[in-house]
Design a protein around this motif. Structure first.
Motif, PDB file in Angstrom:
ATOM      1  N   SER A 144      13.685  24.263  61.681  1.00 37.10           N
ATOM      2  CA  SER A 144      14.851  23.409  61.914  1.00 37.10           C
ATOM      3  C   SER A 144      15.114  23.168  63.395  1.00 37.10           C
ATOM      4  N   GLU A 145      14.596  24.031  64.257  1.00 34.00           N
ATOM      5  CA  GLU A 145      14.821  23.892  65.699  1.00 34.00           C
ATOM      6  C   GLU A 145      13.738  23.070  66.394  1.00 34.00           C
ATOM      7  N   ILE A 146      12.717  22.663  65.651  1.00 33.58           N
ATOM      8  CA  ILE A 146      11.655  21.836  66.225  1.00 33.58           C
ATOM      9  C   ILE A 146      12.090  20.375  66.179  1.00 33.58           C
ATOM     10  N   GLU A 147      11.968  19.687  67.286  1.00 32.36           N
ATOM     11  CA  GLU A 147      12.402  18.294  67.363  1.00 32.36           C
ATOM     12  C   GLU A 147      11.509  17.398  66.514  1.00 32.36           C
ATOM     13  N   GLU A 148      12.141  16.503  65.761  1.00 28.69           N
ATOM     14  CA  GLU A 148      11.396  15.522  64.994  1.00 28.69           C
ATOM     15  C   GLU A 148      10.858  14.437  65.931  1.00 28.69           C
ATOM     16  N   VAL A 149       9.638  13.975  65.646  1.00 30.39           N
ATOM     17  CA  VAL A 149       9.035  12.922  66.454  1.00 30.39           C
ATOM     18  C   VAL A 149       8.396  11.892  65.537  1.00 30.39           C
ATOM     19  N   LEU A 150       8.228  10.697  66.078  1.00 29.85           N
ATOM     20  CA  LEU A 150       7.462   9.664  65.384  1.00 29.85           C
ATOM     21  C   LEU A 150       6.013   9.791  65.799  1.00 29.85           C
ATOM     22  N   ASP A 151       5.106   9.754  64.832  1.00 32.99           N
ATOM     23  CA  ASP A 151       3.679   9.875  65.108  1.00 32.99           C
ATOM     24  C   ASP A 151       3.007   8.601  64.605  1.00 32.99           C
ATOM     25  N   PRO A 152       2.337   7.849  65.481  1.00 34.07           N
ATOM     26  CA  PRO A 152       1.747   6.573  65.062  1.00 34.07           C
ATOM     27  C   PRO A 152       0.656   6.706  64.012  1.00 34.07           C
ATOM     28  N   SER A 153       0.150   7.915  63.789  1.00 35.20           N
ATOM     29  CA  SER A 153      -0.875   8.093  62.761  1.00 35.20           C
ATOM     30  C   SER A 153      -0.273   8.176  61.362  1.00 35.20           C
ATOM     31  N   PHE A 154       1.079   8.247  61.284  1.00 35.15           N
ATOM     32  CA  PHE A 154       1.757   8.312  59.997  1.00 35.15           C
ATOM     33  C   PHE A 154       2.451   6.986  59.702  1.00 35.15           C
ATOM     34  N   PRO A 155       2.831   6.762  58.448  1.00 30.83           N
ATOM     35  CA  PRO A 155       3.522   5.513  58.109  1.00 30.83           C
ATOM     36  C   PRO A 155       4.797   5.310  58.926  1.00 30.83           C
ATOM     37  N   ALA A 156       5.150   4.062  59.150  1.00 30.41           N
ATOM     38  CA  ALA A 156       6.352   3.724  59.902  1.00 30.41           C
ATOM     39  C   ALA A 156       7.578   4.335  59.227  1.00 30.41           C
ATOM     40  N   GLY A 157       8.387   5.019  60.020  1.00 28.99           N
ATOM     41  CA  GLY A 157       9.600   5.635  59.497  1.00 28.99           C
ATOM     42  C   GLY A 157       9.465   7.107  59.187  1.00 28.99           C
ATOM     43  N   TRP A 158       8.256   7.581  58.919  1.00 29.60           N
ATOM     44  CA  TRP A 158       8.061   9.006  58.676  1.00 29.60           C
ATOM     45  C   TRP A 158       8.253   9.747  59.996  1.00 29.60           C
ATOM     46  N   ARG A 159       8.970  10.851  59.954  1.00 26.99           N
ATOM     47  CA  ARG A 159       9.165  11.679  61.139  1.00 26.99           C
ATOM     48  C   ARG A 159       8.568  13.052  60.870  1.00 26.99           C
ATOM     49  N   ILE A 160       7.952  13.627  61.892  1.00 31.52           N
ATOM     50  CA  ILE A 160       7.282  14.907  61.702  1.00 31.52           C
ATOM     51  C   ILE A 160       7.811  15.950  62.687  1.00 31.52           C
ATOM     52  N   ARG A 161       7.689  17.205  62.258  1.00 31.77           N
ATOM     53  CA  ARG A 161       7.900  18.348  63.143  1.00 31.77           C
ATOM     54  C   ARG A 161       6.566  19.078  63.246  1.00 31.77           C
ATOM     55  N   PRO A 162       5.914  19.077  64.408  1.00 30.83           N
ATOM     56  CA  PRO A 162       4.625  19.770  64.544  1.00 30.83           C
ATOM     57  C   PRO A 162       4.819  21.282  64.501  1.00 30.83           C
ATOM     58  N   GLY A 186       0.286   0.963  53.247  1.00 34.12           N
ATOM     59  CA  GLY A 186      -1.168   0.905  53.216  1.00 34.12           C
ATOM     60  C   GLY A 186      -1.881   1.911  54.082  1.00 34.12           C
ATOM     61  N   SER A 187      -1.183   2.931  54.594  1.00 30.35           N
ATOM     62  CA  SER A 187      -1.807   3.918  55.468  1.00 30.35           C
ATOM     63  C   SER A 187      -2.579   4.967  54.675  1.00 30.35           C
ATOM     64  N   VAL A 188      -3.493   5.659  55.365  1.00 33.43           N
ATOM     65  CA  VAL A 188      -4.259   6.752  54.760  1.00 33.43           C
ATOM     66  C   VAL A 188      -4.434   7.858  55.787  1.00 33.43           C
ATOM     67  N   ARG A 189      -4.745   9.061  55.308  1.00 28.84           N
ATOM     68  CA  ARG A 189      -5.053  10.182  56.213  1.00 28.84           C
ATOM     69  C   ARG A 189      -6.536  10.132  56.578  1.00 28.84           C
ATOM     70  N   THR A 190      -6.844  10.537  57.791  1.00 26.47           N
ATOM     71  CA  THR A 190      -8.238  10.580  58.236  1.00 26.47           C
ATOM     72  C   THR A 190      -8.879  11.931  57.940  1.00 26.47           C
ATOM     73  N   ALA A 191      -8.132  12.821  57.293  1.00 25.63           N
ATOM     74  CA  ALA A 191      -8.650  14.152  56.963  1.00 25.63           C
ATOM     75  C   ALA A 191      -8.154  14.551  55.585  1.00 25.63           C
TER      76      ALA A 191
END
Length: 245
Positions: A144-162, A186-191
């Motif tokens: 919960s203390e990790i800042e959410e970020v936008l990652d261009p490898s994910f769909p638009a609007g999805w936010r991630i915490r690494p 239409g996005s996909v994972r590369t792994a």
């Protein structure tokens, strides 16, 4: 990781099985016999104590705490919402216990056989000379203390915490928040990937996945085969090295 990619695995439909000899139970969500990877929901009973002997494994342990707490030595506790990654060849378990019990998602890349250290050199976790991991020892973070970020490898609007990342292979673990009203782009994972829903639900090409559900898929597929998310969703996502099948 599972027999049919994008299959919906529901823990409520899986039988608990004993894990070790000290009262732990688990429900295996995903297993790959060839690679050794296994992902499981693990229940730790109230008042649990481990064997009381420091040990290490030839496999890593990756843990997200869902409920309760556990400690190794009584000086550091992992609580619900905490994440940690313990590489292979890290000595631990000097005094494992859980006063209140716990529930956790635990992932490893091989059997977690106990290789005992009867005279540990340090009172807390420490690496052996064979330690060699590109992800490093993530001793414990509050997600919960990790800042959410936008990652261009994910769909638009999805936010991630690494949560953790392997600097050599590119494998990583993230927490993902999908906003209410999101629709397929239409996005996909590369792994290849594994994922488990923590809150909410998301509609996929084969099923709707709700809280607790697990799935896995190959490179070239989107997580859960995601197509729409009406009310929002949060899930933990384990990504293998890019290009993995």
């Amino acid at each position: 990781m599972i027999a049919e990619p994008l299959a919906r695995i529901r823990p409520d439909e899986i039988t608990w099985e004993p894990l070790g000899t000290h009262g732990l139970r688990r429900k295996v969500l995903g297993r790959n016999e060839a690679s050794g990877y296994i992902t499981a929901l693990v229940e730790i009973p109230v008042g649990w104590r481990g064997g009381g002997i420091a040990h290490f494994h030839h496999a890593f342990e990756e843990v997200f705490m869902l409920d309760g707490s556990v400690t190794v030595g009584g000086t550091h506790y992992w609580h619900a919402g905490d994440y940690f990654f313990r590489p292979a060849h890290v000595v631990h378990g000097h005094d494992e216990r859980s006063e209140e019990g716990a529930l956790a998602l635990i992932r490893s890349d091989g059997p977690l056989a106990l290789l005992l250290i009867h005279d540990p050199e340090q009172p807390d976790e420490y690496p052996l000379p064979a330690y060699n991991d590109g992800r490093g020892h993530v001793y414990g973070v509050k997600v919960s203390e990790i800042e959410e970020v936008l990652d261009p490898s994910f769909p638009a609007g999805w936010r991630i915490r690494p949560l953790s990342a392997d600097a050599r292979s590119g494998a990583r673990t993230v927490m993902v928040d999908v906003p209410a009203g999101w629709k397929i782009d239409g996005s996909v994972r590369t792994a290849a990937w594994e994922a488990c829903i923590l809150e909410g639900e998301i509609g996929g090409e084969r099923a709707t996945f709700a809280t607790g559900d697990y799935s896995a898929g190959p490179a070239g597929s989107e997580v859960f085969g995601a197509r729409a998310c009406e009310s929002g969703c949060r899930f933990i996502l384990w990504l293998f090295a890019p290009g993995s099948a």
